[in-house]
Design a protein around this motif. Structure first.
Motif, PDB file in Angstrom:
ATOM      1  N   VAL A   8      63.853  75.669-105.856  1.00  0.00           N
ATOM      2  CA  VAL A   8      63.176  75.209-107.395  1.00  0.00           C
ATOM      3  C   VAL A   8      62.508  74.029-106.736  1.00  0.00           C
ATOM      4  O   VAL A   8      63.072  73.247-106.053  1.00  0.00           O
ATOM      5  CB  VAL A   8      64.183  74.882-108.231  1.00  0.00           C
ATOM      6  CG1 VAL A   8      63.610  74.233-109.377  1.00  0.00           C
ATOM      7  CG2 VAL A   8      65.179  76.012-108.584  1.00  0.00           C
ATOM      8  N   ASP A   9      61.321  73.965-107.174  1.00  0.00           N
ATOM      9  CA  ASP A   9      60.446  72.879-106.796  1.00  0.00           C
ATOM     10  C   ASP A   9      60.675  71.645-107.810  1.00  0.00           C
ATOM     11  O   ASP A   9      60.673  71.909-109.124  1.00  0.00           O
ATOM     12  CB  ASP A   9      58.786  72.937-106.863  1.00  0.00           C
ATOM     13  CG  ASP A   9      58.316  74.098-105.910  1.00  0.00           C
ATOM     14  OD1 ASP A   9      59.031  73.760-104.983  1.00  0.00           O
ATOM     15  OD2 ASP A   9      57.455  74.860-106.289  1.00  0.00           O
ATOM     16  N   VAL A  10      60.985  70.502-107.390  1.00  0.00           N
ATOM     17  CA  VAL A  10      61.431  69.529-108.087  1.00  0.00           C
ATOM     18  C   VAL A  10      60.462  68.358-108.001  1.00  0.00           C
ATOM     19  O   VAL A  10      60.420  67.642-107.008  1.00  0.00           O
ATOM     20  CB  VAL A  10      62.912  69.116-107.840  1.00  0.00           C
ATOM     21  CG1 VAL A  10      63.519  67.908-108.691  1.00  0.00           C
ATOM     22  CG2 VAL A  10      63.807  70.276-108.349  1.00  0.00           C
ATOM     23  N   SER A  11      59.986  67.715-108.828  1.00  0.00           N
ATOM     24  CA  SER A  11      59.131  66.233-108.832  1.00  0.00           C
ATOM     25  C   SER A  11      59.818  65.406-108.333  1.00  0.00           C
ATOM     26  O   SER A  11      60.858  64.996-108.906  1.00  0.00           O
ATOM     27  CB  SER A  11      58.409  66.085-110.234  1.00  0.00           C
ATOM     28  OG  SER A  11      57.811  64.978-110.099  1.00  0.00           O
ATOM     29  N   THR A  12      59.119  64.581-107.330  1.00  0.00           N
ATOM     30  CA  THR A  12      59.916  63.418-106.770  1.00  0.00           C
ATOM     31  C   THR A  12      59.904  62.466-107.578  1.00  0.00           C
ATOM     32  O   THR A  12      61.093  61.805-107.821  1.00  0.00           O
ATOM     33  CB  THR A  12      59.160  62.962-105.220  1.00  0.00           C
ATOM     34  OG1 THR A  12      58.952  64.245-104.531  1.00  0.00           O
ATOM     35  CG2 THR A  12      59.944  62.052-104.814  1.00  0.00           C
ATOM     36  N   SER A  13      59.035  62.095-108.450  1.00  0.00           N
ATOM     37  CA  SER A  13      58.999  60.943-109.472  1.00  0.00           C
ATOM     38  C   SER A  13      59.990  61.375-110.559  1.00  0.00           C
ATOM     39  O   SER A  13      60.603  60.500-111.046  1.00  0.00           O
ATOM     40  CB  SER A  13      57.755  60.855-110.131  1.00  0.00           C
ATOM     41  OG  SER A  13      57.164  62.067-110.785  1.00  0.00           O
ATOM     42  N   ALA A  14      60.158  62.575-111.009  1.00  0.00           N
ATOM     43  CA  ALA A  14      61.122  63.060-111.881  1.00  0.00           C
ATOM     44  C   ALA A  14      62.557  62.566-111.429  1.00  0.00           C
ATOM     45  O   ALA A  14      63.283  62.253-112.266  1.00  0.00           O
ATOM     46  CB  ALA A  14      61.108  64.347-112.376  1.00  0.00           C
ATOM     47  N   ALA A 132      56.765  61.583-115.303  1.00  0.00           N
ATOM     48  CA  ALA A 132      55.862  62.031-114.174  1.00  0.00           C
ATOM     49  C   ALA A 132      54.323  61.698-114.295  1.00  0.00           C
ATOM     50  O   ALA A 132      53.582  61.355-113.496  1.00  0.00           O
ATOM     51  CB  ALA A 132      55.833  63.520-114.053  1.00  0.00           C
ATOM     52  N   SER A 133      53.957  61.218-115.651  1.00  0.00           N
ATOM     53  CA  SER A 133      52.722  61.069-115.979  1.00  0.00           C
ATOM     54  C   SER A 133      52.414  59.394-115.768  1.00  0.00           C
ATOM     55  O   SER A 133      51.358  59.066-115.675  1.00  0.00           O
ATOM     56  CB  SER A 133      52.404  61.160-117.319  1.00  0.00           C
ATOM     57  OG  SER A 133      53.066  60.397-118.228  1.00  0.00           O
ATOM     58  N   GLY A 134      53.494  58.815-115.561  1.00  0.00           N
ATOM     59  CA  GLY A 134      53.518  57.366-115.062  1.00  0.00           C
ATOM     60  C   GLY A 134      53.654  56.528-116.270  1.00  0.00           C
ATOM     61  O   GLY A 134      53.356  55.476-116.637  1.00  0.00           O
TER      62      GLY A 134
END
Length: 134
Positions: A8-14, A132-134
């Motif tokens: 599963v791709d997981v956002s590093t920031s999340a 994720a959007s900052g």
């Protein structure tokens, strides 16, 4: 992007966002030790939110018990839901982008549970979208 053991791709920031808040929660609760550190708890939660995999599969992949996986995921989702309530105004601006993310997740198609649990899961996804959007 990080990829968990299930592919599963997981956002590093999340992942970092959730792990940091889990560390704060553990510090506030005075937790002495856990089977998974905050980063791995964040990863199992994001894998569940992204793919909707059963707790038993996630537990086997992370080498923990099914009940432990359930408790860790529920704790993280409740934390994210609480964060959603605090930052409601910012989340409203990202609603369309978050809805697109929810549509791409397979979790909501498989759910057969109470509306309260679904609301918490949706709030958790919205908070991760905001992070994720900052």
């Amino acid at each position: 992007m990080l990829v968990c053991s299930s592919g599963v791709d997981v956002s590093t920031s999340a992942l970092r966002f959730l792990a940091a808040h889990l560390r704060e929660l553990r510090r506030a609760l005075g937790t002495r030790w856990r089977r998974l550190n905050a980063g791995r708890q964040a990863l199992i939660t994001l894998a569940h939110l992204r793919n909707g995999q059963p707790y038993a599969q996630l537990a086997a992949g992370f080498e923990i018990g099914t009940t432990t996986a359930y408790r860790y995921i529920t704790e993280a989702v409740n934390l994210l839901a609480a964060l959603a309530n605090r930052s409601h105004a910012k989340i409203r601006a990202l609603a369309e982008q978050a809805i697109a993310t929810l549509k791409s997740c397979r979790l909501l198609r498989r759910l057969r549970c109470s509306t309260t649990r679904i609301t918490r899961l949706v709030q958790a996804v919205l908070v991760l979208q905001l992070a994720a959007s900052g």
